[in-house]
Design a protein around this motif. Sequence first.
Motif, mmCIF file in Angstrom:
data_model
loop_
_atom_site.group_PDB
_atom_site.id
_atom_site.type_symbol
_atom_site.label_atom_id
_atom_site.label_comp_id
_atom_site.label_asym_id
_atom_site.label_seq_id
_atom_site.Cartn_x
_atom_site.Cartn_y
_atom_site.Cartn_z
ATOM 1 N N ASP A 540 0.839 -1.193 0.000
ATOM 2 C CA ASP A 540 0.000 0.000 0.000
ATOM 3 C C ASP A 540 0.879 1.250 0.000
ATOM 4 O OD1 ASP A 540 1.016 0.200 2.555
ATOM 5 O OD2 ASP A 540 -0.791 -0.582 3.519
ATOM 6 N N ASP A 541 0.245 2.406 0.082
ATOM 7 C CA ASP A 541 1.002 3.659 0.000
ATOM 8 C C ASP A 541 2.032 3.769 1.117
ATOM 9 O OD1 ASP A 541 -0.388 4.329 -2.217
ATOM 10 O OD2 ASP A 541 -1.732 5.780 -1.246
ATOM 11 N N THR A 542 1.661 3.382 2.328
ATOM 12 C CA THR A 542 2.593 3.494 3.456
ATOM 13 C C THR A 542 3.794 2.581 3.274
ATOM 14 O OG1 THR A 542 0.754 4.054 4.937
ATOM 15 C CG2 THR A 542 2.804 3.304 5.949
ATOM 16 N N ARG A 573 2.411 13.534 -2.330
ATOM 17 C CA ARG A 573 1.663 14.558 -3.060
ATOM 18 C C ARG A 573 0.391 13.987 -3.685
ATOM 19 N NH1 ARG A 573 4.947 17.802 -7.480
ATOM 20 N NH2 ARG A 573 5.074 15.677 -8.329
ATOM 21 N N SER A 574 0.445 12.721 -4.137
ATOM 22 C CA SER A 574 -0.710 12.147 -4.810
ATOM 23 C C SER A 574 -1.737 11.560 -3.843
ATOM 24 C CB SER A 574 -0.250 11.051 -5.778
ATOM 25 O OG SER A 574 0.414 10.010 -5.074
ATOM 26 N N ALA A 575 -1.421 11.512 -2.544
ATOM 27 C CA ALA A 575 -2.346 10.934 -1.571
ATOM 28 C C ALA A 575 -3.524 11.876 -1.336
ATOM 29 C CB ALA A 575 -1.630 10.640 -0.261
ATOM 30 N N LEU A 583 1.364 10.245 5.990
ATOM 31 C CA LEU A 583 2.473 9.791 5.146
ATOM 32 C C LEU A 583 3.703 10.670 5.341
ATOM 33 C CD1 LEU A 583 0.628 8.902 1.810
ATOM 34 C CD2 LEU A 583 1.565 7.310 3.491
ATOM 35 N N TRP A 584 3.488 11.972 5.409
ATOM 36 C CA TRP A 584 4.607 12.886 5.626
ATOM 37 C C TRP A 584 5.278 12.613 6.973
ATOM 38 C CZ3 TRP A 584 7.955 16.304 3.838
ATOM 39 C CH2 TRP A 584 8.542 17.215 4.713
#
Length: 619
Positions: A540-542, A573-575, A583-584
């Motif tokens: 996933d994104d993380t 940026r896309s999240a 995420l940051w």
Amino acid sequence: MTAGLVLTALPTLKHLGLPSPSVAEVCDRLAVSRSQAYARATEITALLPSLQKPIGRPAAPAPVEANLVSLMRDAIEYLYAHPGSVTRRGGGRLDYSDGYRAFVVETVTRRSDLDRTAIAAGLAIPRATLADWCASAVAEPLASPEPEATGDATPAPNDAIPSSNPSDARIATIVDAWRRWRGGFAAFTDHVQRDLLIPWKRTRIGQVLKAYSDRVPRRRPGRRADEKGLRHSFETFFPGAQWTEDGTPLTIGLDGERFVFNWELVVDTDTSALVGMDIRPVENADAVVSAFEDAVATTGARPIAVGTDNATENDGPGVAEALKDTVHIRATLGRPQNDAHVEGAFGLFQQTAPPLVIAGSTPQERARDILRLLLTVWCRATNHRPMASRGGRSRVEAYRDAAPTPEDIEAAKAAIDEIQRRRDRAEATRRARTHPAAIALLDAFFKRQGWDDPAGHLRDAIAGYPLGAVITAIATWDARAKDERLPGTADARYLLGIARNVSDEREARAFADALWKRRLEAKDAILVDLQRQRDALAGDDTQRLRAAVQRAIDAESAIERAVWRDAAGDLVRSAGPNQRLPLWTTATSLIATAYRIPKRRRSELIADLAEHAIPITAE
């Protein structure tokens, strides 16, 4: 103490209905004050619970103790699985790997049943150190505390190691141990020598790892310019045409007390003759004028030009009046050869002069006079020493026997005027490129700091860097001042150094980005492979973000860092709006606890990630 004991018993006596005196009667009978009696009663009351021992077997361990044992077992298992995660230096200080720090921070977050004091005691980590780790992690749980390999990758195949070499077993042992190692190289060499009983030097161990693994040693940066290449680049004319002047601090010990003086020295650039000097406690405009006038008295004539560095005192009050028609040439920033003659004289003195320690009870003025005498004797002896480079003639002979013709003098004047015009044109060009906002910011900052820069040389030098570098330099100064991390001697020159470093770092990062884009356009095989690796990130994104950030941290080259930094920035940026901050936080937590890389690299990585993930555009 007796009064306190009786006062402690009074409530119990009253509760049981037994005769009991009043507090006043107890204090009067024992001749003590009420405050003393109550103080002792309080101490005795606090001790009573510890005197009562329960009957039967000892109570079972408290849940906190059992949880602490579990925590310690987890830490030991981690250290078993990751050798080298914690190593001790010669001085007793411990070095921790990034993975172990991440493991501890994750444990603090996950084990809410234990406070940080208990965790620090159980893991034998200083409480302040644990607090710093948790603060750097921004209170975000860190997954994957240990990457697949922080050392080198899989060693070379066994058939790559010659079987006839009697050192085969040692080489294989070292390579295998390095593949599983999680600490630094210096600690690894100690481990090889002490624990693996291989008595090889650090250099040989490094050569083995370089040959049979992917480890590439980090080399120190070389000098910025070849000293030999700068020789003879200073243009000279004839004796007496041009001098250089500079100052250096000297320390003299007298009767156990240390005095520091500034030695201002004037050197003729053609003969290297030492023609004038001044001794005083500090370097200021008066020292510059006094040394110049001493040189004029020594030689009997003024030079066409005199060169100095860009220090503020060289433009102080009285300097221009003392020089009169002598051209004042200031050193070009970044060109150390501009005052090489006087710096060389300082270096020769440091090599030949004996320790300046004089026995005897004299005041500071006497110490200055003694120092002046020593330096005068040394300068005269140096001036009269024959020089092989001048055919056996001394500096004095070369200076005295010089007979420049009127044509030589006019040619020298014209050449010096041209040098000054080139410098003025370069200065005008640099001023034209200077951003007005930078001048305004620096004027306000100099006024706030109380710095004296009458000619504006230091301000203009700082303003010559890009506006962003100037703003960052001022912000860095303010941050260090707030944290009391500025050196005691920090002044405008220190701010100039900050601006120069910031500008150099930004230029290097911009170069890496431009190189990445150009080489990607050329379908460079290495970059295409990196692009494939980026596209192949799974999860996933993380998970993909953590993988990209970890690879950016481990990258050895600027191009690789740019690839994985951009990958992480694109993910943030896309999240969605609700996912960007988590995420940051995850990305910056990983970077902040990556103590294996220098602090500056961590700060740069976070700043670059912010610019890519959260772009700011003027609309």
